[in-house]
Design a protein around this motif. Structure first.
Motif, PDB file in Angstrom:
ATOM      1  N   GLN A 126       0.818  -1.207   0.000  1.00  0.00           N
ATOM      2  CA  GLN A 126       0.000   0.000   0.000  1.00  0.00           C
ATOM      3  C   GLN A 126       0.854   1.260   0.000  1.00  0.00           C
ATOM      4  N   HIS A 127       2.071   1.129   0.515  1.00  0.00           N
ATOM      5  CA  HIS A 127       2.955   2.292   0.656  1.00  0.00           C
ATOM      6  C   HIS A 127       3.821   2.517  -0.578  1.00  0.00           C
ATOM      7  N   PHE A 128       4.235   1.412  -1.221  1.00  0.00           N
ATOM      8  CA  PHE A 128       5.136   1.510  -2.371  1.00  0.00           C
ATOM      9  C   PHE A 128       4.463   0.884  -3.596  1.00  0.00           C
ATOM     10  N   ASP A 129       4.682   1.462  -4.734  1.00  0.00           N
ATOM     11  CA  ASP A 129       4.066   0.983  -5.975  1.00  0.00           C
ATOM     12  C   ASP A 129       4.959  -0.068  -6.634  1.00  0.00           C
ATOM     13  N   VAL A 130       5.170  -1.188  -5.922  1.00  0.00           N
ATOM     14  CA  VAL A 130       5.989  -2.286  -6.437  1.00  0.00           C
ATOM     15  C   VAL A 130       5.305  -3.607  -6.094  1.00  0.00           C
ATOM     16  N   THR A 131       5.776  -4.696  -6.687  1.00  0.00           N
ATOM     17  CA  THR A 131       5.146  -5.997  -6.493  1.00  0.00           C
ATOM     18  C   THR A 131       5.558  -6.612  -5.162  1.00  0.00           C
ATOM     19  N   PRO A 132       4.755  -7.552  -4.647  1.00  0.00           N
ATOM     20  CA  PRO A 132       5.145  -8.255  -3.415  1.00  0.00           C
ATOM     21  C   PRO A 132       6.485  -8.970  -3.547  1.00  0.00           C
ATOM     22  N   GLN A 133       6.767  -9.499  -4.759  1.00  0.00           N
ATOM     23  CA  GLN A 133       8.037 -10.194  -4.968  1.00  0.00           C
ATOM     24  C   GLN A 133       9.220  -9.248  -4.785  1.00  0.00           C
ATOM     25  N   THR A 134       9.088  -8.034  -5.304  1.00  0.00           N
ATOM     26  CA  THR A 134      10.152  -7.036  -5.129  1.00  0.00           C
ATOM     27  C   THR A 134      10.323  -6.683  -3.660  1.00  0.00           C
ATOM     28  N   LEU A 135       9.226  -6.528  -2.959  1.00  0.00           N
ATOM     29  CA  LEU A 135       9.299  -6.188  -1.537  1.00  0.00           C
ATOM     30  C   LEU A 135       9.931  -7.309  -0.726  1.00  0.00           C
ATOM     31  N   ARG A 136       9.635  -8.557  -1.083  1.00  0.00           N
ATOM     32  CA  ARG A 136      10.257  -9.684  -0.379  1.00  0.00           C
ATOM     33  C   ARG A 136      11.769  -9.686  -0.598  1.00  0.00           C
ATOM     34  N   ARG A 137      12.187  -9.378  -1.821  1.00  0.00           N
ATOM     35  CA  ARG A 137      13.638  -9.294  -2.091  1.00  0.00           C
ATOM     36  C   ARG A 137      14.263  -8.170  -1.278  1.00  0.00           C
ATOM     37  N   ASP A 138      13.549  -7.032  -1.199  1.00  0.00           N
ATOM     38  CA  ASP A 138      14.045  -5.910  -0.389  1.00  0.00           C
ATOM     39  C   ASP A 138      14.222  -6.338   1.066  1.00  0.00           C
ATOM     40  N   LEU A 139      13.204  -6.986   1.616  1.00  0.00           N
ATOM     41  CA  LEU A 139      13.263  -7.388   3.016  1.00  0.00           C
ATOM     42  C   LEU A 139      14.341  -8.438   3.252  1.00  0.00           C
ATOM     43  N   ASN A 140      14.489  -9.364   2.321  1.00  0.00           N
ATOM     44  CA  ASN A 140      15.545 -10.367   2.460  1.00  0.00           C
ATOM     45  C   ASN A 140      16.924  -9.713   2.468  1.00  0.00           C
ATOM     46  N   PHE A 141      17.143  -8.748   1.564  1.00  0.00           N
ATOM     47  CA  PHE A 141      18.422  -8.030   1.525  1.00  0.00           C
ATOM     48  C   PHE A 141      18.657  -7.272   2.820  1.00  0.00           C
ATOM     49  N   LEU A 142      17.640  -6.574   3.311  1.00  0.00           N
ATOM     50  CA  LEU A 142      17.784  -5.786   4.533  1.00  0.00           C
ATOM     51  C   LEU A 142      18.038  -6.675   5.745  1.00  0.00           C
TER      52      LEU A 142
END
Length: 276
Positions: free
Chosen positions: A51-67
């Protein structure tokens, strides 16, 4: 003449090994924003990030995994939490953290508590906010193991406030110990209002202090109806002591929708969910 030639690559950020400082440099703008969002809110879910970022769930999961791999956050199934969420935050910080959300929770709880009833209120900054919200009620009888709650509610002349016996914990005015447990077990009250340090994805209620947990378990046992008060920062938060499964409470009062797994656990156990 022997000519020595240096083969060292020119200095660049791409060739610097990652450290805590360079981790932050390696983050893109969205990842930096995610870290800041988690820092201020305590925890987030994939759905909230969508809801906050205009990206796919897959991209967000990659972001969280990296972080998580670079030690910026703690990952849990369906979301992430702050690195500080695996320790008990000092009382002075907790007192002001998400105060607006706690006040909404307190008002929602107060609306469900009738005049002239009896209730337990245990330790916690959200519970203290609930105590303040109950000051417009009439004829309440309160038993508490929190000196802060007792201080607030004893100002009302028509309230009867009983403070549990036991050892006073200096850092937050909580009263704990075997004497506290024995004291609580002498009573059977209409409501138990309990706070918690963390709620696991499967609904298990978690806390940091074994002695505090023992008192809270006694309150659960001696209450006819149990209201759990917890803001969204408690979702997915790590703490090593198990208090009880979510089925031990009758209703959860919070300020944001819980993660899907927790929402499913609430539904499976027919626990009322109140989002303030």
């Amino acid at each position: 003449m022997l000519l020595l030639v240096s083969l060292q690559a020119p200095h660049s950020e791409d060739t610097i090994p990652m450290s805590s400082d360079t981790d932050k440099k390696a983050m893109n703008g969205r990842q930096q924003a995610i870290v800041e969002l988690i820092r201020t809110s305590g925890s987030v879910t994939i759905e909230q990030l969508e809801q906050h970022f205009d990206v796919t769930p897959q991209t967000l999961r990659r972001d969280l995994n990296f972080l998580a791999e670079t030690n910026q956050i703690l990952r849990f199934h369906g979301g992430a939490t702050s690195m500080s969420n695996n320790r008990n935050t000092p009382y002075t910080e907790r007192k002001i953290q998400n105060l607006e959300g706690k006040q909404r929770i307190a008002e929602a709880v107060a609306a469900r508590i009738p005049d002239h009833c009896s209730l337990f209120i245990n330790i916690g900054t959200t519970n203290e906010t609930v105590a303040a919200a109950l000051m417009q009620h009439q004829g309440l009888q309160i038993i508490t193991n929190s000196l802060h709650v007792a201080t607030v509610m004893s100002q009302k002349e028509d309230f009867r406030v009983i403070v549990a016996s036991g050892e006073v914990r200096a850092r937050d005015g909580g009263i704990i110990g075997e004497a506290t447990i024995d004291f609580v077990r002498q009573f059977r009250l209409d409501f138990g209002i309990v706070g918690i340090s963390g709620i696991d994805d499967d609904g298990m209620l978690l806390d940091y202090d074994y002695r505090e947990v023992r008192v809270a378990q006694a309150i659960l046992d001696q209450s006819r109806c149990v209201y759990l008060v917890a803001d969204h920062s408690k979702f997915g938060r790590n703490a090593m002591v198990q208090l009880a499964p979510i089925s031990a409470v009758d209703a959860l009062f919070t300020d944001e929708a819980p993660p899907p797994a927790l929402a499913a656990a609430l539904k499976a156990e027919a626990i009322e969910l109140h989002i303030a």
